[in-house]
Design an enzyme around this catalytic site. Structure first.
Site, PDB file in Angstrom:
ATOM      1  CG  ASN A 151      27.794 -51.560   4.009  1.00 35.30           C
ATOM      2  OD1 ASN A 151      27.944 -52.540   3.547  1.00 35.30           O
ATOM      3  ND2 ASN A 151      26.712 -50.793   3.782  1.00 35.30           N
ATOM      4  CE  LYS A 174      35.680 -57.970  -5.750  1.00 34.73           C
ATOM      5  NZ  LYS A 174      36.207 -57.194  -4.970  1.00 34.73           N
ATOM      6  N   PRO A 175      35.279 -60.609  -1.429  1.00 36.70           N
ATOM      7  CG  PRO A 175      37.045 -60.605   0.071  1.00 36.70           C
ATOM      8  CD  PRO A 175      36.470 -61.356  -0.965  1.00 36.70           C
ATOM      9  CB  SER A 176      34.807 -54.599  -0.183  1.00 39.90           C
ATOM     10  OG  SER A 176      35.574 -53.538  -0.181  1.00 39.90           O
ATOM     11  CD  GLU A 249      21.023 -53.663  -0.349  1.00 34.00           C
ATOM     12  OE1 GLU A 249      21.322 -52.454  -1.019  1.00 34.00           O
ATOM     13  OE2 GLU A 249      21.199 -53.699   0.611  1.00 34.00           O
ATOM     14  CB  CYS A 283      21.847 -50.211   2.174  1.00 33.24           C
ATOM     15  SG  CYS A 283      21.174 -51.392   3.082  1.00 33.24           S
ATOM     16  CG  ASN A 284      18.538 -50.573   6.570  1.00 23.96           C
ATOM     17  OD1 ASN A 284      19.845 -50.256   7.065  1.00 23.96           O
ATOM     18  ND2 ASN A 284      17.865 -51.791   6.625  1.00 23.96           N
ATOM     19  CD  GLU A 442      18.388 -55.292   6.945  1.00 25.70           C
ATOM     20  OE1 GLU A 442      18.236 -54.168   7.429  1.00 25.70           O
ATOM     21  OE2 GLU A 442      19.289 -55.558   6.101  1.00 25.70           O
TER      22      GLU A 442
HETATM   23  O1  TXE Z   1      31.268 -49.614  -3.909  1.00 28.95           O
HETATM   24  P1  TXE Z   1      31.261 -50.712  -4.971  1.00 28.95           P
HETATM   25  P2  TXE Z   1      32.200 -48.269  -3.231  1.00 28.95           P
HETATM   26  C1  TXE Z   1      27.489 -47.073  -1.947  1.00 28.95           C
HETATM   27  C2  TXE Z   1      27.759 -46.099  -1.192  1.00 28.95           C
HETATM   28  C3  TXE Z   1      29.196 -45.807  -1.166  1.00 28.95           C
HETATM   29  C4  TXE Z   1      29.274 -45.963  -2.588  1.00 28.95           C
HETATM   30  C5  TXE Z   1      30.787 -46.331  -3.044  1.00 28.95           C
HETATM   31  O2  TXE Z   1      26.850 -44.758  -1.630  1.00 28.95           O
HETATM   32  O3  TXE Z   1      29.499 -44.425  -0.949  1.00 28.95           O
HETATM   33  O4  TXE Z   1      28.452 -47.212  -2.820  1.00 28.95           O
HETATM   34  O5  TXE Z   1      31.082 -47.493  -2.281  1.00 28.95           O
HETATM   35  C6  TXE Z   1      33.315 -54.528  -6.314  1.00 28.95           C
HETATM   36  N1  TXE Z   1      32.720 -55.603 -11.233  1.00 28.95           N
HETATM   37  N2  TXE Z   1      27.528 -48.420  -1.228  1.00 28.95           N
HETATM   38  O6  TXE Z   1      32.957 -47.732  -4.439  1.00 28.95           O
HETATM   39  O7  TXE Z   1      32.278 -50.122  -6.146  1.00 28.95           O
HETATM   40  C7  TXE Z   1      34.188 -54.087  -5.323  1.00 28.95           C
HETATM   41  O8  TXE Z   1      35.422 -54.721  -5.327  1.00 28.95           O
HETATM   42  C8  TXE Z   1      32.481 -56.629 -10.185  1.00 28.95           C
HETATM   43  C9  TXE Z   1      26.192 -48.866  -0.882  1.00 28.95           C
HETATM   44  O9  TXE Z   1      33.194 -49.286  -2.166  1.00 28.95           O
HETATM   45  O10 TXE Z   1      29.967 -50.843  -5.504  1.00 28.95           O
HETATM   46  C10 TXE Z   1      33.489 -54.509  -3.870  1.00 28.95           C
HETATM   47  O11 TXE Z   1      33.615 -55.960  -3.547  1.00 28.95           O
HETATM   48  N3  TXE Z   1      32.537 -56.076  -8.776  1.00 28.95           N
HETATM   49  C11 TXE Z   1      26.249 -50.392  -0.579  1.00 28.95           C
HETATM   50  C12 TXE Z   1      31.859 -54.271  -4.211  1.00 28.95           C
HETATM   51  O12 TXE Z   1      31.923 -54.296  -5.797  1.00 28.95           O
HETATM   52  C13 TXE Z   1      32.899 -54.883  -8.809  1.00 28.95           C
HETATM   53  C14 TXE Z   1      27.315 -50.532   0.139  1.00 28.95           C
HETATM   54  C15 TXE Z   1      31.536 -53.084  -3.834  1.00 28.95           C
HETATM   55  O13 TXE Z   1      32.184 -52.165  -4.398  1.00 28.95           O
HETATM   56  C16 TXE Z   1      33.342 -54.020  -9.663  1.00 28.95           C
HETATM   57  C17 TXE Z   1      28.697 -50.285  -0.329  1.00 28.95           C
HETATM   58  C18 TXE Z   1      33.005 -54.461 -11.005  1.00 28.95           C
HETATM   59  N4  TXE Z   1      33.118 -53.666 -12.179  1.00 28.95           N
HETATM   60  C19 TXE Z   1      28.593 -49.101  -0.908  1.00 28.95           C
HETATM   61  N5  TXE Z   1      33.805 -52.819  -9.275  1.00 28.95           N
HETATM   62  C20 TXE Z   1      24.992 -50.873  -0.131  1.00 28.95           C
HETATM   63  N6  TXE Z   1      24.018 -51.537  -0.949  1.00 28.95           N
HETATM   64  O14 TXE Z   1      24.632 -50.925   1.067  1.00 28.95           O
HETATM   65  C21 TXE Z   1      33.783 -52.763  -7.953  1.00 28.95           C
HETATM   66  N7  TXE Z   1      33.384 -54.099  -7.475  1.00 28.95           N
END
Ligand code: TXE
Length: 480
Positions: A151, A174-176, A249, A283-284, A442
């Site tokens: 995000n 590791k980026p998303s 977070e 997130c906020n 923030e």
């Molecule tokens: O997040 P993921 P997703 C919430 C928001 C969103 C939901 C799903 O509600 O709709 O999460 O998003 C890595 N081991 N937020 O599925 O899966 C992945 O490759 C290690 C809130 O995209 O949490 C990526 O780099 N890493 C949030 C990262 O985790 C792993 C912001 C985030 O992906 C992994 C984003 C594993 N087993 C989504 N599985 C906020 N806090 O603001 C995935 N990843």
């Protein structure tokens, strides 16, 4: 498709590819933008080993020297701000103005963390024994694994890397897989500086493969993760065998309380802006509203009109938009399903409520749902989209009780002209952050940290910086 770039991992200050690749799409039109490596355990371990090898030498440098590198990188980011912002808009979907804010904030954040170089302090403690000196030293943890969400993908590089490097750690990021291009472009800028080999590394890949390899490695001393609760929980399990320290977070379900004495225009504008910014994927940002009955009708009318005027579409093509698409098909399906379920359970649709007819992209209409109830999924689960559910309350006490009754505890807000109500709310709201008469963002000098399932530890400011350190106490007995 010859102009499609294939990016490479950045390990030990060298770029190297992977046999397996992941395609990165533009969420506004589903077009292919680039390919990135899908790193496996072998590449991840190579990056961790490089970071390990570099760490002692890096930590041995004076902090002010480490800060100098952060400043150099900040300057490179500024020089490339427009280009980087365009990349972020294309791969993440945020509007150009916000993308540029993200890039400049990232440069400012690197500079801000660099300022801490002369302020890292240990302590001298009073001893119970005669002629004894007790020193509390602050030391780096070692190798940090930074796992990024999609995000605010560019800013999150700095949020993890800057405090890590300043305090003498090295890092593997590791980026998303949804938004990795900006991170590999950042790595290219780092490669243009003389940052010592192995201090900063980037591996591309999926959560299940690269993420899992990184978080389950014995070679990592701190996992700093921003993302979903489910993934946070899986990361905790992966970290358990090695008792690896965690900084998590995990999002929020921010309540916005609007009291009868609020400045309604201000409340409407702030809450609408917060629900639309980054297409509600923050997130906020306000995820649920509790409005006092006396002003409920007026508030709902005003916010529905404000939401209905939101301009949205493909931010790379159309000018002057308020918001772009959601990140992917799964995000769009989740938002659509949550709205459908809420309506099925009795919520009233005031505006929006459908997937937008905008070609192949993942666009959802700005939506307001009134008549929501505390037990509805839409009031309890993170929506992460431009949908605002509203519940009517009869008092501040009721609003606070409903706000606190959540598995999330990241941020909260209240709108009132009454100082006592504001103070009572900040005392009783059980959240890491409370905004009074405003919404996110923030400050970098604050401390962004949630309670309950919103996470462990926090980021930013002095307290965020010290999350990347450990303490060692040294006892010195004077010899007579
Ligand atoms: O997040 P993921 P997703 C919430 C928001 C969103 C939901 C799903 O509600 O709709 O999460 O998003 C890595 N081991 N937020 O599925 O899966 C992945 O490759 C290690 C809130 O995209 O949490 C990526 O780099 N890493 C949030 C990262 O985790 C792993 C912001 C985030 O992906 C992994 C984003 C594993 N087993 C989504 N599985 C906020 N806090 O603001 C995935 N990843």
């Amino acid at each position: 498709m010859s102009d499609i770039i294939t990016y490479q991992n950045y390990i030990d200050s060298a770029f190297s590819g992977s046999d397996e690749l992941i395609e990165v799409l533009n969420p506004a039109n589903a077009e292919l933008l680039a390919r990135i490596p899908s790193a496996g355990a072998e590449q991840v371990e190579r990056a961790i080993a490089a970071a390990r090898k570099a760490q002692k030498g890096w930590a041995a440098r004076p902090a002010i020297e480490r800060a100098g590198y952060l400043r150099k990188i900040a300057s490179k980011v500024r020089d490339n701000a427009e280009r980087l912002a365009k990349i972020i808009t294309r791969e993440q979907g945020k509007v150009p103005g916000l993308a540029l804010v993200e890039v400049n904030f990232t440069a400012d954040y690197l500079d801000y963390m660099a300022e801490w170089a002369r302020r890292l302090e240990g302590e001298v403690l009073t001893s119970d024994r005669a002629n004894e000196h007790i020193f509390l030293l602050r030391k780096p943890l070692g190798v940090v694994a930074g796992i990024l969400p999609w995000n605010f993908p560019f800013f999150l590089i700095a949020r993890k890397m800057a405090p890590a490097l300043l305090t003498g750690n090295t890092i593997v990021i590791k980026p998303s897989e949804e938004t990795p291009i900006n991170c590999f472009e950042f790595a290219k800028l780092v490669a243009e500086t003389d940052l010592p080999k192995g201090v900063f590394n980037v591996v591309g890949g999926t959560g299940a493969k690269a993420g899992q390899a990184l978080t389950s490695s014995a070679g990592v001393d701190l996992i700093s993760f921003t993302g979903s609760v489910g993934t946070g929980s899986r990361i905790m399990a992966a970290a358990a065998p090695h008792i690896t320290k965690l900084n998590l977070e995990l999002g929020g379900k921010a309540p916005a309380i609007v009291l009868a004495d609020a400045d309604l225009e201000l409340a409407v504008n702030a809450i609408k802006a917060s629900r639309v910014i980054n297409t509600g994927q923050v997130c906020n940002c306000a995820e649920r509203v509790y409005v006092e009955r006396k002003v409920a009708e007026q508030f709902i009318d005003k916010i529905a009109s404000a939401m209905a005027t939101t301009r949205y579409g493909d931010p790379s093509v159309e000018a002057d938009l308020d918001m772009g698409p959601l990140i992917n098909q799964a995000g769009l399906d989740k938002v659509a399903q949550m709205v459908k379920t809420a309506i099925g359970n009795g919520a009233q649709l005031v505006t929006g409520g459908a997937v937008a007819d905008k070609g192949k992209g993942f666009h959802y209409q700005p939506t307001v749902l009134a008549g929501c109830k505390a037990d509805m999924e839409i009031m309890r689960k993170e929506i992460f989209g431009p949908v605002l559910p509203i519940q009517i309350v009869d008092s501040l006490d009721e609003a606070i009780a409903l706000a606190n009754d959540s598995e999330y505890g990241l941020t909260s807000s209240i709108y009132t002209r009454n100082l006592s109500s504001a103070l009572k709310a900040s005392r009783e709201l059980d959240f890491g952050e409370t905004y009074i008469n405003r919404e996110n963002f923030e400050a970098m000098q604050g401390f962004h940290a949630g309670t309950r399932k919103s996470g462990i530890g926090g980021a930013d400011g002095k307290h965020g910086l010290y999350e990347y350190t450990r303490t060692q106490v040294v006892y010195v007995q004077e010899q007579s």
